[in-house]
Design an enzyme around this catalytic site. Structure first.
Site, short mmCIF file in Angstrom:
data_model
loop_
_atom_site.label_atom_id
_atom_site.label_comp_id
_atom_site.label_asym_id
_atom_site.label_seq_id
_atom_site.Cartn_x
_atom_site.Cartn_y
_atom_site.Cartn_z
N THR A 18 8.33 28.71 -19.23
CA THR A 18 7.03 27.74 -18.99
C THR A 18 6.50 28.42 -17.54
O THR A 18 5.09 28.67 -17.50
CB THR A 18 7.57 26.34 -18.56
OG1 THR A 18 7.78 25.86 -19.76
CG2 THR A 18 6.26 25.44 -17.94
N ASP A 62 10.15 31.88 -24.95
CA ASP A 62 10.56 30.81 -24.67
C ASP A 62 12.18 30.90 -24.68
O ASP A 62 12.74 31.25 -25.68
CB ASP A 62 9.95 29.74 -25.71
CG ASP A 62 10.31 28.48 -25.41
OD1 ASP A 62 9.30 27.56 -25.37
OD2 ASP A 62 11.69 28.07 -25.18
N SER A 63 12.74 30.32 -23.67
CA SER A 63 14.10 30.37 -23.35
C SER A 63 15.10 29.87 -24.44
O SER A 63 16.13 29.89 -24.80
CB SER A 63 14.71 30.13 -22.08
OG SER A 63 14.78 28.49 -22.13
N SER A 64 14.47 28.90 -25.45
CA SER A 64 14.91 28.33 -26.71
C SER A 64 15.45 29.57 -27.70
O SER A 64 16.39 29.33 -28.41
CB SER A 64 14.14 27.46 -27.31
OG SER A 64 13.68 26.54 -26.38
N THR A 94 13.41 26.86 -18.42
CA THR A 94 14.43 26.09 -18.15
C THR A 94 15.40 25.79 -19.14
O THR A 94 16.60 25.07 -18.85
CB THR A 94 13.94 24.63 -17.25
OG1 THR A 94 12.85 24.06 -18.32
CG2 THR A 94 12.97 25.07 -16.19
N ASP A 95 14.94 25.52 -20.58
CA ASP A 95 15.70 24.83 -21.42
C ASP A 95 17.37 25.68 -21.45
O ASP A 95 18.17 24.74 -21.79
CB ASP A 95 15.19 25.13 -22.70
CG ASP A 95 13.92 24.03 -22.82
OD1 ASP A 95 13.86 23.19 -22.14
OD2 ASP A 95 13.00 24.34 -23.87
N GLN A 284 32.28 14.97 -22.12
CA GLN A 284 30.79 14.54 -22.41
C GLN A 284 30.12 14.04 -21.25
O GLN A 284 29.09 13.99 -21.07
CB GLN A 284 30.64 13.54 -23.69
CG GLN A 284 31.21 14.08 -24.99
CD GLN A 284 31.01 13.08 -26.02
OE1 GLN A 284 30.53 11.98 -25.87
NE2 GLN A 284 31.72 13.24 -27.10
N CYS A 285 30.97 13.62 -20.28
CA CYS A 285 30.34 13.14 -19.02
C CYS A 285 29.45 13.88 -18.28
O CYS A 285 30.15 15.19 -18.01
CB CYS A 285 31.42 12.31 -18.20
SG CYS A 285 32.22 10.84 -19.07
N1 ASP Z 1 10.56 25.59 -23.26
C1 ASP Z 1 10.56 26.10 -22.04
C2 ASP Z 1 11.66 27.30 -21.91
O1 ASP Z 1 12.83 27.05 -21.76
C3 ASP Z 1 10.96 25.37 -20.98
C4 ASP Z 1 10.71 25.62 -19.74
O2 ASP Z 1 10.58 26.83 -19.20
O3 ASP Z 1 10.74 24.74 -18.73
O4 ASP Z 1 11.22 28.52 -21.89
#
Ligand code: ASP
Length: 348
Positions: A18, A62-64, A94-95, A284-285
């Site tokens: 992002t 996109d990091s996904s 961030t993902d 999982q916690c």
């Molecule tokens: N979908 C974005 C990613 O992980 C989200 C982000 O960067 O905050 O690339």
């Protein structure tokens, strides 16, 4: 090789996310744009006395869409440029930032310089972006050295919303707040307020005589994650735990490491373990640790050959498994090392 008293310098490695995205006027969806625009948006970077160079990944993602091959590319880049910089910043979505930071922490051995992952929840071009502060403080931390010229934080970290976290202890906990990351089981390494306060007691410093940087790039990704939940069927458990092509399973269990105690489940676990698979118990916690001695439901797992993941995060466990399995063909050796704290990823 650089003299440690030279002017500090940092390499900004832009992978996407992002922070560098722009809205497509037609679809309104965010997609990455080129790095020169990040520098335009943050002219403050030119005010640092340190040299700030950049390297842009192609394609930006996109990091996904991150894949272990990108971690290998990152590790090689850091190794190749290691002597030229005081620190490295990885601009990353961030993902999956916590997965990438954790994996890199296991891939980089004898690290003596900061490798700081950062990004933002709002694109750098938007007025209220959190990216500017994240990036500027990350540069300050990446170039911070003591009087002898040693890095103040020689670790793979995540810097986000004024907090510096150990990379293999962090997880993304909020999809919409600037306060997006936590390190539930390990203190923050530094906090940025009026000044940046470093928490030396929480930072790992390499032994003085340690060797130069070495990287591990053989990653074995044959890992599955099975989240235990009420109503899970024997078929699902069987498919994952006994599935072909799966060398290790992370069992995401309840509380202090508990799972279903019924024979249908423990029999599958025993069969998987008996066949030599690596079974690792992660809670999982969000916080706390696995202790399979507390309840009979946990004991049943321990007796079936499941290894305790202590207070590791799933992200940390995944990176550790990929690297250890890439390094050793022998599952028993991997199991032995899984129990050890290798890079500050577990407390015990
Ligand atoms: N979908 C974005 C990613 O992980 C989200 C982000 O960067 O905050 O690339």
């Amino acid at each position: 090789m650089r003299n440690p008293f030279d002017k500090s310098s940092v390499l900004l490695i832009y992978t996407g996310g992002t922070i560098g995205m722009k809205e497509d006027p037609k679809t309104q969806a965010l997609s990455p744009f080129d790095f020169s625009q990040i520098l335009q948006e943050v002219p403050e970077l030119r005010k640092f006395s340190s040299r700030v160079d950049s390297y842009t990944f192609d394609p930006l993602i996109d990091s996904s869409d991150v894949e272990p091959s990108m971690w290998v590319q990152l590790a090689r880049l850091i190794r190749d440029r290691y002597d030229d910089y005081s620190g490295f910043i990885v601009l990353h979505g961030t993902d999956t930032m916590a997965y990438s930071a954790a994996a890199l922490s296991f891939m980089l051995d004898h690290l003596r310089k900061p490798v700081i992952f950062t990004g933002s929840q709002l694109p750098i071009g938007s007025l209220r972006t959190d990216g500017r502060e994240n990036l500027i403080s990350a540069v300050e931390i990446a170039t911070a050295r003591d009087l002898r010229g040693n890095a103040l934080v020689p670790e793979v970290c995540i810097y986000f919303n004024s907090q510096l976290l150990r990379g293999n202890r962090a997880c993304k906990v909020n999809s919409s707040s600037f306060d997006a990351f936590r390190s539930p089981n390990w203190p923050t390494l530094a906090e940025a307020g009026i000044s940046i306060r470093y928490h030396e007691h929480a930072i790992h410093y390499p032994a003085v005589l340690e060797r130069g940087l070495a990287i591990k790039t053989a990653l074995d990704t044959r890992v599955a994650i099975l989240k235990i939940h009420p109503g899970i069927t024997a078929q699902v458990a069987r498919n994952v735990l006994l599935g072909e092509g799966i060398r290790a399973v992370i069992l995401e269990t309840y509380g202090s490491g508990n799972a279903i105690s019924k024979p249908w489940f423990t029999d599958i676990v025993k069969e998987a373990s008996g066949s030599g698979k690596i079974l690792l118990n992660i809670t999982q916690c969000l916080a706390g640790e696995v202790n399979m001695d507390l309840y009979s439901t946990g004991k049943a797992l321990a007796e079936s050959g499941v290894i305790s993941g202590g207070d590791m995060t799933t992200e940390g466990a995944l990176g550790k498994l990929f690297v250890l399995m890439g390094e050793y063909a022998d599952n028993e050796k991997v199991k032995t090392l899984l129990r050890k704290n290798l890079k500050g990823e577990m407390t015990k």
